[in-house]
Design a protein around this motif. Structure first.
Motif, PDB file in Angstrom:
ATOM      1  N   SER A 148      13.939 -53.909 -28.215  1.00  0.00           N
ATOM      2  CA  SER A 148      14.867 -53.693 -29.319  1.00  0.00           C
ATOM      3  C   SER A 148      16.305 -53.654 -28.812  1.00  0.00           C
ATOM      4  O   SER A 148      16.561 -53.504 -27.614  1.00  0.00           O
ATOM      5  N   SER A 149      17.245 -53.775 -29.761  1.00  0.00           N
ATOM      6  CA  SER A 149      18.659 -53.723 -29.396  1.00  0.00           C
ATOM      7  C   SER A 149      19.010 -52.379 -28.776  1.00  0.00           C
ATOM      8  O   SER A 149      19.784 -52.305 -27.814  1.00  0.00           O
ATOM      9  N   GLN A 150      18.443 -51.289 -29.317  1.00  0.00           N
ATOM     10  CA  GLN A 150      18.722 -49.967 -28.760  1.00  0.00           C
ATOM     11  C   GLN A 150      18.163 -49.834 -27.349  1.00  0.00           C
ATOM     12  O   GLN A 150      18.810 -49.253 -26.473  1.00  0.00           O
ATOM     13  N   ALA A 151      16.961 -50.382 -27.123  1.00  0.00           N
ATOM     14  CA  ALA A 151      16.367 -50.319 -25.777  1.00  0.00           C
ATOM     15  C   ALA A 151      17.231 -51.091 -24.787  1.00  0.00           C
ATOM     16  O   ALA A 151      17.446 -50.649 -23.649  1.00  0.00           O
ATOM     17  N   ARG A 152      17.742 -52.257 -25.209  1.00  0.00           N
ATOM     18  CA  ARG A 152      18.629 -53.021 -24.328  1.00  0.00           C
ATOM     19  C   ARG A 152      19.926 -52.260 -24.083  1.00  0.00           C
ATOM     20  O   ARG A 152      20.505 -52.338 -22.997  1.00  0.00           O
ATOM     21  N   GLY A 153      20.381 -51.518 -25.095  1.00  0.00           N
ATOM     22  CA  GLY A 153      21.572 -50.691 -24.917  1.00  0.00           C
ATOM     23  C   GLY A 153      21.360 -49.627 -23.851  1.00  0.00           C
ATOM     24  O   GLY A 153      22.237 -49.375 -23.019  1.00  0.00           O
ATOM     25  N   HIS A 154      20.181 -48.992 -23.881  1.00  0.00           N
ATOM     26  CA  HIS A 154      19.866 -47.977 -22.871  1.00  0.00           C
ATOM     27  C   HIS A 154      19.758 -48.600 -21.477  1.00  0.00           C
ATOM     28  O   HIS A 154      20.239 -48.025 -20.492  1.00  0.00           O
ATOM     29  N   ALA A 197      26.468 -51.769 -25.182  1.00  0.00           N
ATOM     30  CA  ALA A 197      25.777 -50.528 -25.535  1.00  0.00           C
ATOM     31  C   ALA A 197      26.458 -49.796 -26.681  1.00  0.00           C
ATOM     32  O   ALA A 197      25.791 -49.223 -27.550  1.00  0.00           O
ATOM     33  N   THR A 198      27.798 -49.802 -26.704  1.00  0.00           N
ATOM     34  CA  THR A 198      28.507 -49.062 -27.742  1.00  0.00           C
ATOM     35  C   THR A 198      28.315 -49.673 -29.127  1.00  0.00           C
ATOM     36  O   THR A 198      28.556 -48.998 -30.133  1.00  0.00           O
ATOM     37  N   LEU A 199      27.872 -50.923 -29.195  1.00  0.00           N
ATOM     38  CA  LEU A 199      27.624 -51.552 -30.488  1.00  0.00           C
ATOM     39  C   LEU A 199      26.286 -51.119 -31.091  1.00  0.00           C
ATOM     40  O   LEU A 199      26.057 -51.298 -32.285  1.00  0.00           O
ATOM     41  N   TYR A 200      25.402 -50.536 -30.276  1.00  0.00           N
ATOM     42  CA  TYR A 200      24.063 -50.193 -30.749  1.00  0.00           C
ATOM     43  C   TYR A 200      23.686 -48.726 -30.580  1.00  0.00           C
ATOM     44  O   TYR A 200      22.674 -48.288 -31.130  1.00  0.00           O
TER      45      TYR A 200
END
Length: 306
Positions: free
Chosen positions: A2-8, A238-241
């Protein structure tokens, strides 16, 4: 993923790469003026990111709209880096990294003021644990120093740089108008380079670039490519998600990474008492990530039941 997982994942890489700038930065901080170093750093990073943008997403004309946005972001990050290297003239790398871990609290405040992002009670507790760990390291586990509130000049200077960094994080989301992270980063780097050229022109001219020690060039290219170009893109993405406080929560890992850098460079490890503070910052990170993980697990469970 997910986008959030990629952000982390982006922020995990961010914390490891940033840590190297503390150890290498302390080795070169007294060899070159901070403004001159960071002007060169932004220029090199801008070239790298500019080429990356051209060969990947391209640079659309729409990205040039409202160029003041890049000036605001570039000015904030230029301020952060200049104050960081001024601070590293006297602050030990681990202590400076501990000051950096105060950034999540500052980001949570900035996120609420600029974006009205709400910090839950659980997140607030995690930020408090991280702050205690950071203070433990900053005061070197010395209760007498804490009681006397004896903070080094370098740590104070760097703290104000961290304030600029904390404001930068929510400002990315506020000012981004749909530009890809690499394009937005390129605009910020160009603006930051322009700010530093104006601010540090006298230092740039006074620097004997051809006779700098090799370690300065090693440090310069590391901070330009790995601790600037790469981390800027990771942070922008990361700040986008992710909420600002969660993004900057990964700074809690920085002291641990710095300790590994210091050991690798032969500078030894801190005492066991200081490691307690580092452990608290890692616990704070886990606390900040737990609510989201539980929420995702609950969502998956509801999906299976449906």
């Amino acid at each position: 993923m997910s986008s959030q997982a990629r952000g982390h994942l982006a922020m995990l890489a961010f914390s490891a790469l940033v840590a190297g700038s503390f150890s290498l930065g302390s080795m070169i901080a007294n060899e070159i003026a901070p403004a001159a170093l960071n002007a060169a750093r932004f220029a090199i990073a801008a070239v790298v990111i500019g080429v990356a943008a051209l060969v990947t997403t391209g640079i659309p004309r729409s990205a040039a709209k409202a160029p003041w946005r890049y000036l605001v972001l570039g000015g904030l990050f230029a301020t952060y880096f200049v104050l960081m290297f001024y601070g590293l003239k006297t602050a030990p790398p681990v202590s400076a990294a501990a000051v950096f871990t105060l950034t999540p609290i500052l980001s949570a405040i900035a996120g609420w003021m600029l974006l009205r992002q709400v910090t839950t009670s659980h997140m607030a507790m995690a930020l408090l644990v991280g702050a205690v760990g950071a203070l433990w390291v900053i005061f070197r586990a010395d209760w007498q120093a804490f009681h006397a509130f004896e903070i080094g000049q370098g740590e104070i200077i760097y703290f104000w740089g961290c304030v600029a960094h904390a404001i930068y994080t929510p400002m990315v989301r506020k000012l981004n108008r749909g530009e890809p992270a690499v394009v937005f980063t390129f605009g910020m780097l160009l603006a930051g380079c322009a700010v530093l050229l104006v601010f540090g022109w006298s230092d740039i001219r006074a620097t004997d670039w051809m006779n700098l020690p090799p370690i300065v060039w090693i440090g310069l290219f590391y901070v330009a490519i790995f601790a600037s170009a790469a981390t800027f893109v990771l942070l922008q993405y990361a700040t986008l998600y992710l909420p600002s406080a969660k993004v900057m929560a990964y700074t809690y890992l920085t002291p641990s990474w710095v300790i590994l850098w210091e050991i690798a460079l032969g500078n030894g490890a801190p005492t066991g008492m200081i490691l307690i503070g580092v452990a608290l910052t890692v616990i704070a990170l886990l606390m900040l990530l737990k609510p989201e993980e539980e929420g995702q697990a609950a969502h998956r469970s509801r999906s299976r039941e449906g």
